[in-house]
Every structure is written in structure tokens, then in C-alpha cells.
Design a protein around this motif. Structure first.
Motif, PDB file in Angstrom:
ATOM      1  N   UNK A   1       0.784  -1.179  -0.166  1.00  0.00           N
ATOM      2  CA  UNK A   1      -0.081   0.076  -0.004  1.00  0.00           C
ATOM      3  C   UNK A   1       0.911   1.197  -0.077  1.00  0.00           C
ATOM      4  N   UNK A   2       1.946   1.142   0.566  1.00  0.00           N
ATOM      5  CA  UNK A   2       2.900   2.286   0.785  1.00  0.00           C
ATOM      6  C   UNK A   2       4.098   2.350  -0.485  1.00  0.00           C
ATOM      7  N   UNK A   3       3.945   1.328  -1.310  1.00  0.00           N
ATOM      8  CA  UNK A   3       4.815   1.325  -2.229  1.00  0.00           C
ATOM      9  C   UNK A   3       6.239   1.085  -1.861  1.00  0.00           C
ATOM     10  N   UNK A   4       6.463   0.519  -0.864  1.00  0.00           N
ATOM     11  CA  UNK A   4       7.988   0.063  -0.184  1.00  0.00           C
ATOM     12  C   UNK A   4       8.478  -1.245  -0.824  1.00  0.00           C
ATOM     13  N   UNK A   5       9.618  -1.165  -0.815  1.00  0.00           N
ATOM     14  CA  UNK A   5      10.427  -2.883  -1.031  1.00  0.00           C
ATOM     15  C   UNK A   5      10.492  -3.572  -0.184  1.00  0.00           C
ATOM     16  N   UNK A   6      10.865  -3.277   1.199  1.00  0.00           N
ATOM     17  CA  UNK A   6      11.281  -3.931   2.432  1.00  0.00           C
ATOM     18  C   UNK A   6      11.066  -3.077   3.467  1.00  0.00           C
ATOM     19  N   UNK A   7      10.779  -3.783   4.525  1.00  0.00           N
ATOM     20  CA  UNK A   7      10.773  -3.090   6.062  1.00  0.00           C
ATOM     21  C   UNK A   7      11.466  -4.014   6.970  1.00  0.00           C
ATOM     22  N   UNK A   8      11.945  -3.170   8.311  1.00  0.00           N
ATOM     23  CA  UNK A   8      12.356  -4.258   9.379  1.00  0.00           C
ATOM     24  C   UNK A   8      11.685  -4.084  10.534  1.00  0.00           C
TER      25      UNK A   8
ATOM     26  N   UNK B   1       8.634 -12.608   3.077  1.00  0.00           N
ATOM     27  CA  UNK B   1       9.861 -13.425   3.265  1.00  0.00           C
ATOM     28  C   UNK B   1      10.603 -12.614   4.442  1.00  0.00           C
ATOM     29  N   UNK B   2      11.033 -13.253   5.313  1.00  0.00           N
ATOM     30  CA  UNK B   2      11.667 -12.679   6.591  1.00  0.00           C
ATOM     31  C   UNK B   2      13.244 -13.140   6.530  1.00  0.00           C
ATOM     32  N   UNK B   3      13.972 -12.261   6.615  1.00  0.00           N
ATOM     33  CA  UNK B   3      15.437 -12.689   6.664  1.00  0.00           C
ATOM     34  C   UNK B   3      16.097 -11.921   7.902  1.00  0.00           C
ATOM     35  N   UNK B   4      16.616 -12.925   8.640  1.00  0.00           N
ATOM     36  CA  UNK B   4      17.416 -12.500  10.150  1.00  0.00           C
ATOM     37  C   UNK B   4      18.513 -11.367   9.567  1.00  0.00           C
TER      38      UNK B   4
ATOM     39  N   UNK C   1      10.014  -8.631   3.259  1.00  0.00           N
ATOM     40  CA  UNK C   1       9.714  -8.128   1.872  1.00  0.00           C
ATOM     41  C   UNK C   1       8.972  -9.114   1.037  1.00  0.00           C
ATOM     42  N   UNK C   2       8.097  -8.729   0.095  1.00  0.00           N
ATOM     43  CA  UNK C   2       7.294  -9.546  -0.684  1.00  0.00           C
ATOM     44  C   UNK C   2       8.223 -10.616  -1.481  1.00  0.00           C
ATOM     45  N   UNK C   3       7.686 -11.886  -1.709  1.00  0.00           N
ATOM     46  CA  UNK C   3       8.190 -13.119  -2.406  1.00  0.00           C
ATOM     47  C   UNK C   3       8.953 -12.621  -3.614  1.00  0.00           C
ATOM     48  N   UNK C   4       8.111 -11.863  -4.258  1.00  0.00           N
ATOM     49  CA  UNK C   4       8.503 -11.263  -5.606  1.00  0.00           C
ATOM     50  C   UNK C   4       9.681 -10.499  -5.810  1.00  0.00           C
ATOM     51  N   UNK C   5      10.072 -10.010  -4.587  1.00  0.00           N
ATOM     52  CA  UNK C   5      11.600  -9.277  -4.435  1.00  0.00           C
ATOM     53  C   UNK C   5      12.530  -9.962  -4.260  1.00  0.00           C
ATOM     54  N   UNK C   6      12.608 -11.428  -4.068  1.00  0.00           N
ATOM     55  CA  UNK C   6      13.653 -11.934  -3.726  1.00  0.00           C
ATOM     56  C   UNK C   6      14.897 -11.911  -4.554  1.00  0.00           C
ATOM     57  N   UNK C   7      14.788 -11.519  -5.874  1.00  0.00           N
ATOM     58  CA  UNK C   7      15.747 -11.596  -6.826  1.00  0.00           C
ATOM     59  C   UNK C   7      16.172 -10.057  -7.154  1.00  0.00           C
ATOM     60  N   UNK C   8      15.373  -9.101  -6.501  1.00  0.00           N
ATOM     61  CA  UNK C   8      15.899  -7.586  -6.805  1.00  0.00           C
ATOM     62  C   UNK C   8      16.945  -7.319  -6.403  1.00  0.00           C
TER      63      UNK C   8
END
Length: 302
Positions: free
Chosen positions: A137-144, A155-158, A275-282
Motif C-alpha cells: 500500500x505504501x509502495x515500499x520494497x522492504x521493512x525491518x 519473506x523474513x531474513x534475520x 519483503x514480498x516474495x516477488x522481490x527475492x531477486x531484486x
């Protein structure tokens, strides 16, 4: 009427390459398909687009009018397709990330100068917030966020190990008011509390005991929505602050702050990047994530 894009692609290829056969070779299709598509387009438009002779093919007036618009349009479409195909696959472009204020100060800020120097074509936009942001909704790619409890389609990455908690005070405060011996004693102290800006609630002060984790009741005359402000107030001797121990490592090392209630304190799960799964290879996201993890694991000078 829907635009006959396939027919227009054939038309522009014929106009640019000068023959039906050359257009077929450029498009990778059969000459008969080119001829069929051209006839269908001329039938749909109700006019001839080319003058055909045994030796050449040339545009009619109608054909020239169509080419003046269709040619540049197909160039733009081609550029757009190529841009979409390569976006996220190179060390360039925009990367928008949401993160809590403490995560910026503790884990991100120190790495930014060298990250920018290494990848100057990545435009990094940071949104400092304590909320679990709506990335789409906020057009962000990822968050902490603290912990990996996120939506199934993310997807959650430590990014850090579990973080130790601490109740902090200045030596002067302890000298005047004493140190609490149990979490129950916090009711007798001035506790600088933190209000989440997004949710509007006061952050709990949690401790560990024989029965597991529990929240203690605390009071005080100060409430802030900034973690640096709460720590600053503790250093000024105003009251006790509750935060992450590593966040105040320098102030603890040089004696500006001391910890209390250490036997009663536990850890948080640590920081995760989601981040969304679709951004795994971004590519910009992967470079940023890997850089932060490498920067954290690199011993500092001295």
C-alpha cells in the motif's frame, strides 16, 4: 476499438526494413504471416498502407501518417519493455525501506556512507517508523521489524542475533534515588516511557521470571515517542529508560549510563528484514541486505 498491436508491429517492421521478407526475418516469423497481418490491418483501416511493385514496397500517404505515430510509439514500448525486464536486475534504481528509528541508528546509519560509495546508482529512500508498514500500500520494497512473525506471503531474513534488553539510568540518578531491586520497585521510580507513534500505545516493559516473560507496571512523569530522546533523558538523570542494551553500548562503556535489574531481563528475537516474495531477486534489495549483514560482521577498527 482495441488497438491491433500485432498488426501494427508488422506494419512498422515492413516500413523500416523495406520489404515483407525482411520484416519477417526481423520479427522471426513467416513471410506469409507478415502478408496476412498487413492485409488484415489494411482491411480493418479501410485503406492501403503500402504501394507494392515487383521491386519495392513504399508507403502511401495513409501509411506515412500511420508511421509518424506508430514508429515512435513502438520505440517507446520497446524501451518500456526493456526497462521492465532489467529493473531490479542491476546495481541501480530506487530502493524504499521502512525501519524503526533505533534500527536506523544502531544497524543502518554507520553502513550508509560506504554502501553509497560502493553503489552510487542505488537511490535509497528510508521511512523511519515503528509501524509494521503495509509495503504494498505504501509502495515500499522492504521493512525491518523485531521478530519474524509476518504475513505468509512475505519473506523474513534475520539481520541481527537476539537483542538484549536493558533498564538504564545515570550514575547520578542511582546515587540520589537508589537502584530498583525487582521490577515491582519501578513504581517507585520515574520511568521514561515510550509511546508508539503508529499504534498510539505505551510500549510495555517486559521481564523474565520463573513463569516466563511478563510485563511490569511502571509509572513516571515523561512519555516520548523517540528512543534517542528516552536514552538522552536517562543520561541527564531524569529517570530510567528501557531499551536495547547494544543501542547504548558506548554510554555504558564510558560510564554515562549504568544498567539495573539485569537478572530480570531477557532478549528480543532480533531484527528481521521482510519483503514480498516477488522481490527475492531484486538486485538493489539483495545488495543492501548482504551489505548490512557483512558490515555488521566486520570487526570495527580498534
Amino acid at each position: 476499438m482495441r488497438l491491433p498491436l500485432a498488426m501494427l508491429e508488422v506494419f512498422t517492421a515492413i516500413a523500416r526494413h523495406g520489404s515483407l521478407r525482411a520484416a519477417a526475418e526481423a520479427l522471426g516469423i513467416k513471410p506469409s504471416t507478415v502478408s496476412h497481418q498487413l492485409k488484415a490491418l489494411e482491411d480493418q483501416m479501410g485503406t492501403a498502407l503500402f504501394i507494392r511493385t515487383t521491386r519495392s514496397v513504399s508507403l502511401t500517404e495513409a501509411g506515412r501518417a500511420l508511421m509518424r505515430g506508430a514508429g515512435p510509439a513502438f520505440d517507446q514500448l520497446g524501451a518500456a519493455v526493456e526497462s521492465a525486464r532489467t529493473t531490479g536486475h542491476a546495481a541501480r534504481g530506487t530502493l524504499k525501506i521502512a525501519l524503526p528509528e533505533f534500527a536506523y541508528h544502531q544497524f543502518v546509519a554507520k553502513a550508509l556512507p560506504s554502501f553509497h560509495a560502493a553503489y552510487p546508482e542505488i537511490e535509497l529512500e528510508l521511512s523511519l517508523t515503528d509501524a509494521l508498514s503495509d509495503l504494498l500500500g505504501e509502495e515500499l520494497h522492504a521493512g525491518f521489524r523485531l521478530g519474524d512473525n509476518i504475513a505468509e506471503d512475505m519473506v523474513a531474513v534475520r539481520m541481527t542475533p537476539p537483542l538484549r534488553l536493558a533498564v538504564l539510568a545515570s550514575p547520578d540518578y542511582v546515587a540520589v534515588h537508589g537502584a530498583p531491586e525487582t521490577p515491582r520497585d519501578l513504581l517507585q521510580h520515574n520511568c521514561v516511557r515510550y509511546r508508539f507513534l503508529s499504534a498510539g500505545r505505551i510500549a510495555p516493559w517486559t521481564f523474565t521470571g520463573e513463569e516466563g516473560e511478563y510485563a511490569a507496571e511502571v509509572g513516571g512523569s515523561l512519555i516520548v515517542n523517540s528512543l534517542p530522546a528516552s536514552v538522552d533523558l536517562a543520561m541527564r538523570g531524569v529517570g530510567l529508560a528501557y531499551t536495547f542494551r547494544d543501542y547504548c553500548a558506548e554510554a555504558l562503556a564510558d560510564g554515562r549510563l549504568v544498567t539495573v535489574l539485569e537478572p530480570h531481563l531477557g532478549k528480543t528475537p532480533g531484527l528481521f528484514l521482510y519483503f514480498p516474495r516477488e522481490y527475492r531477486q531484486m538486485m538493489p534489495l539483495r545488495l543492501f541486505m548482504d551489505y548490512l549483514r557483512g558490515f555488521r560482521d566486520t570487526p570495527s577498527d580498534g
